[in-house]
Enzyme design. Structure first.
Site, short mmCIF file in Angstrom:
data_model
loop_
_atom_site.label_atom_id
_atom_site.label_comp_id
_atom_site.label_asym_id
_atom_site.label_seq_id
_atom_site.Cartn_x
_atom_site.Cartn_y
_atom_site.Cartn_z
N HIS A 181 0.85 -1.20 0.00
CA HIS A 181 0.00 0.00 0.00
C HIS A 181 0.88 1.25 0.00
CE1 HIS A 181 -3.53 2.46 1.43
NE2 HIS A 181 -2.52 3.21 1.85
N GLU A 182 1.89 1.25 0.87
CA GLU A 182 2.78 2.40 0.96
C GLU A 182 3.66 2.53 -0.29
OE1 GLU A 182 2.69 4.78 3.08
OE2 GLU A 182 1.16 3.86 4.34
N HIS B 235 1.99 4.33 -3.13
CA HIS B 235 2.01 5.79 -3.03
C HIS B 235 3.31 6.34 -3.61
CE1 HIS B 235 -1.67 6.20 -0.84
NE2 HIS B 235 -1.24 5.58 0.26
#
Length: 215
Positions: A21-22, A25
């Site tokens: 998820h990170e 980004h």
């Protein structure tokens, strides 16, 4: 399953759900002009680069044990994003913020496909473990995706809202960010978060069930 088995089948899907998820980004930020995460070596599919000892390992493990496998919650090291370096900061913020939940959706679909495949396998310890791992992957990615899409800064949904609102309203709404974590924790401890997420998760699981034909 006993405690050790629960931790064993949960570790991989939880770590990847949080860390990728990170990473998503960071990938999106670099694509739209901000190389901050890339320069710091945070654009990587290696979970070790994103693991936060407390948020990625200790807290999820404790919650998993306390809830007997019924609840998962955690976080990774936030990927640094300098929105001022994006080519179109306000517009591109939306895509950078949405990249994390999108990664969770892709992982949820992948785990759902694995679960579907393993349903047809002969009943062995191997197939059972993979089915349980896939179920955890479906669950944790659904929770992270929907939680992060809530319109509350600094969650991804809050940043998406800031990107979509007119400039003056966006600036005022962004001021909520300093209170975002206390609000989120209050919702968590007083049951508000469960009341918000449970209906959304029911829809999420229903859609996956329909899409993959689970029974």
């Amino acid at each position: 399953m006993n405690t050790i088995q629960t931790l064993a089948v949960s570790a991989l899907p939880v770590i990847f759900a949080i860390t990728l998820h990170e990473a998503a980004h960071g990938y999106a930020a670099r694509h739209f002009g901000d190389p901050t995460a890339w320069k710091l070596g945070r654009i990587s599919l290696n979970p070790l680069r994103h693991i936060d000892l407390m948020g990625t390992i200790i807290v999820p493990a404790v919650i998993l044990l306390i809830s007997a496998g019924g609840m998962l919650f955690g976080w990774a090291k936030p990927v640094p994003v300098d929105f001022g370096k994006l080519r179109r900061p306000k517009q591109d913020m939306l895509w950078v913020a949405a990249a994390g939940p999108a990664a969770n959706l892709v992982m949820a679909l992948a785990w759902a496909l694995l679960f579907k495949v393993m349903i047809g396998f002969p009943e062995t310890l191997y197939s059972e473990a993979l089915r349980e791992m896939a179920k955890v992957g479906i669950g944790i990615n659904g929770v992270l995706m929907l939680l992060n899409l809530l319109p509350l800064p600094p969650l991804d949904g809050g940043r998406i809202a800031v990107s979509l609102l007119p400039p003056r309203a966006a600036w005022k709404f962004s001021q909520l960010e300093r209170w975002g974590l206390p609000i989120l924790l209050a919702l968590l401890f007083f049951g508000g978060l469960d009341r918000i997420l449970r209906p959304l998760l029911n829809v999420y699981f229903s859609l996956l069930t329909s899409l993959f034909g689970f029974y």
